[in-house]
Write a protein that holds these residues in place. Structure first.
Motif, PDB file in Angstrom:
ATOM      1  N   ASP A   1      -5.365  -1.799  -7.918  1.00 32.73           N
ATOM      2  CA  ASP A   1      -6.213  -1.398  -9.048  1.00 32.73           C
ATOM      3  C   ASP A   1      -6.321  -2.490 -10.111  1.00 32.73           C
TER       4      ASP A   1
ATOM      5  N   LYS B   1      -0.685   8.046   1.561  1.00 31.01           N
ATOM      6  CA  LYS B   1      -1.160   9.277   0.926  1.00 31.01           C
ATOM      7  C   LYS B   1      -0.402  10.458   1.540  1.00 31.01           C
TER       8      LYS B   1
ATOM      9  N   HIS C   1      -3.801   5.378   3.592  1.00 31.44           N
ATOM     10  CA  HIS C   1      -2.985   4.638   2.637  1.00 31.44           C
ATOM     11  C   HIS C   1      -3.875   4.150   1.505  1.00 31.44           C
ATOM     12  N   LYS C   2      -3.288   3.988   0.341  1.00 31.57           N
ATOM     13  CA  LYS C   2      -4.017   3.423  -0.793  1.00 31.57           C
ATOM     14  C   LYS C   2      -3.386   2.084  -1.148  1.00 31.57           C
TER      15      LYS C   2
ATOM     16  N   ASN D   1      -2.279  -1.021  -3.285  1.00 28.42           N
ATOM     17  CA  ASN D   1      -1.950  -1.098  -4.713  1.00 28.42           C
ATOM     18  C   ASN D   1      -2.672  -2.293  -5.337  1.00 28.42           C
TER      19      ASN D   1
ATOM     20  N   ALA E   1       0.862  -1.181   0.000  1.00 29.08           N
ATOM     21  CA  ALA E   1       0.000   0.000   0.000  1.00 29.08           C
ATOM     22  C   ALA E   1       0.895   1.226   0.000  1.00 29.08           C
ATOM     23  N   THR E   2       0.391   2.303  -0.554  1.00 34.31           N
ATOM     24  CA  THR E   2       1.158   3.537  -0.657  1.00 34.31           C
ATOM     25  C   THR E   2       0.551   4.600   0.250  1.00 34.31           C
TER      26      THR E   2
ATOM     27  N   THR F   1     -12.215   0.376   0.551  1.00 32.25           N
ATOM     28  CA  THR F   1     -11.039   1.202   0.294  1.00 32.25           C
ATOM     29  C   THR F   1     -10.013   0.504  -0.593  1.00 32.25           C
ATOM     30  N   GLY F   2     -10.293  -0.744  -0.994  1.00 32.14           N
ATOM     31  CA  GLY F   2      -9.425  -1.426  -1.944  1.00 32.14           C
ATOM     32  C   GLY F   2      -8.490  -2.460  -1.368  1.00 32.14           C
ATOM     33  N   TYR F   3      -8.541  -2.696  -0.048  1.00 26.36           N
ATOM     34  CA  TYR F   3      -7.688  -3.736   0.539  1.00 26.36           C
ATOM     35  C   TYR F   3      -8.235  -5.110   0.177  1.00 26.36           C
TER      36      TYR F   3
END
Length: 318
Positions: A249, A120, A244-245, A247, A117-118, A260-262
């Motif tokens: 996608d 923010k 955090h975002k 990774n 995760a990146t 949130t994409g986890y």
């Protein structure tokens, strides 16, 4: 022009502590793992200076050096480590199909996802200038370096509140910079912040610039977005806790993930909703986000992949 297909037993996507640990275990299990590092070989730790909380390094170690140790250990057991990024995946059938660098197609019996995760960031040039020299996105990782000093933290959610109270145990004073006139955090976390004497919450406050002496952070310039009043706060540390975002996608619409994409894994395991696909490290961990927990889950992913392949080769008759 698309390159000829290559088939492998175990593909590892990502090269932080989770990916490298998965590679070590997979290689020792003779799964002949192939790792694609991603564009940032070594992951987030390559942007970290001192790492002092990973077991086995009594004097601490620089993040990039630690990741180099991980890489060498993975290679020692035969991991094929390649620089490149996975541009698309197709998990709709077995074996799984993965496209690397938009040109090379790989099929894999198992895929271990360790893309991380990146953090923010606010997007300030001074933020990146002093990243690792007073600016951090992880209070648990770096708070110790600011023991007895004054620090600021920006954020308004549960993570920011939790990290502020963590820092308050170590630091003399914690300035919490909240952009709006209220928190987004839960009532429990807000109460914890308000009950901590050395946390001062500044509402309606935005960061304009992080101030430094060319080597380290010395303060932060903020503005009240209601009164437009500017002020400079003397601090030695500046923490960013705005989220955090993960990774993930390229895995959207194929793997189960939260809002949130986890990536979501089976509790206690690294199994995703797709057979033969496993996830480890920060890509599926929004709670701990530590190098040591990422490494632990990388071990789990390799063991899960090994057991999956063994079961496929020797199915149990019912």
């Amino acid at each position: 022009m698309q390159e000829e297909n290559e088939h492998i037993q175990c593909l590892i996507i990502g090269s932080g502590p989770a990916g490298y640990t998965a590679a070590i275990y997979a290689a020792r299990a003779d799964l002949k793992p192939v790792m694609y590092t991603g564009l940032q070989a070594g992951g987030q730790l390559t942007n970290t200076t001192d790492v002092e909380n990973f077991p086995g390094y009594p004097r601490g170690i620089m993040g990039p050096e630690m990741m180099e140790d991980f890489r060498k250990q993975a290679e020692r057991f035969g991991t094929d480590i390649r620089f490149g990024y996975v541009s698309s995946v197709d998990f709709s059938s077995l074996p799984h199909k993965v496209v690397v660098d938009e040109i090379k197609t790989i099929t894999a019996d198992t895929v271990i996802i360790a893309t991380g995760a990146t953090a923010k960031w606010l997007g300030l040039p001074s933020e990146q200038k002093y990243n690792g020299f007073g600016v951090s996105a992880c209070a648990v990782c770096d708070g110790f370096f600011f023991k007895g000093q004054d620090v600021a933290i920006v954020g308004a959610g549960d993570t920011a509140a939790e990290e502020a109270t963590y820092l308050a145990k170590l630091c003399k004073k914690v300035y919490m910079l909240v952009r709006k006139d209220e928190f987004r955090a839960s009532k429990t976390m807000i109460a914890r912040v308000n009950a901590t004497a050395n946390i001062e919450v500044l509402y309606n406050t935005e960061t304009q610039e992080i101030i430094g002496n060319g080597k380290n952070v010395t303060g932060v310039k903020v503005v009240n977005n209601l009164t437009q009043e500017e002020q400079e706060i003397a601090v030695e540390g500046f923490f960013v806790a705005i989220g955090h975002k993960p990774n993930t996608d390229i895995f959207r619409d194929q793997l189960d993930m939260d809002a949130t994409g986890y990536l979501q894994t089976k509790p206690g395991y690294t199994l995703t909703n797709i057979e033969g696909v496993f996830a480890c490290g920060d890509v599926q961990d929004m709670y701990y986000r530590q190098a040591v927990t990422a490494a632990g889950s990388g071990c789990m992913a390799a063991l899960d992949a090994e057991r999956y392949l063994a079961a496929k080769e020797h199915p149990v008759e019912v």
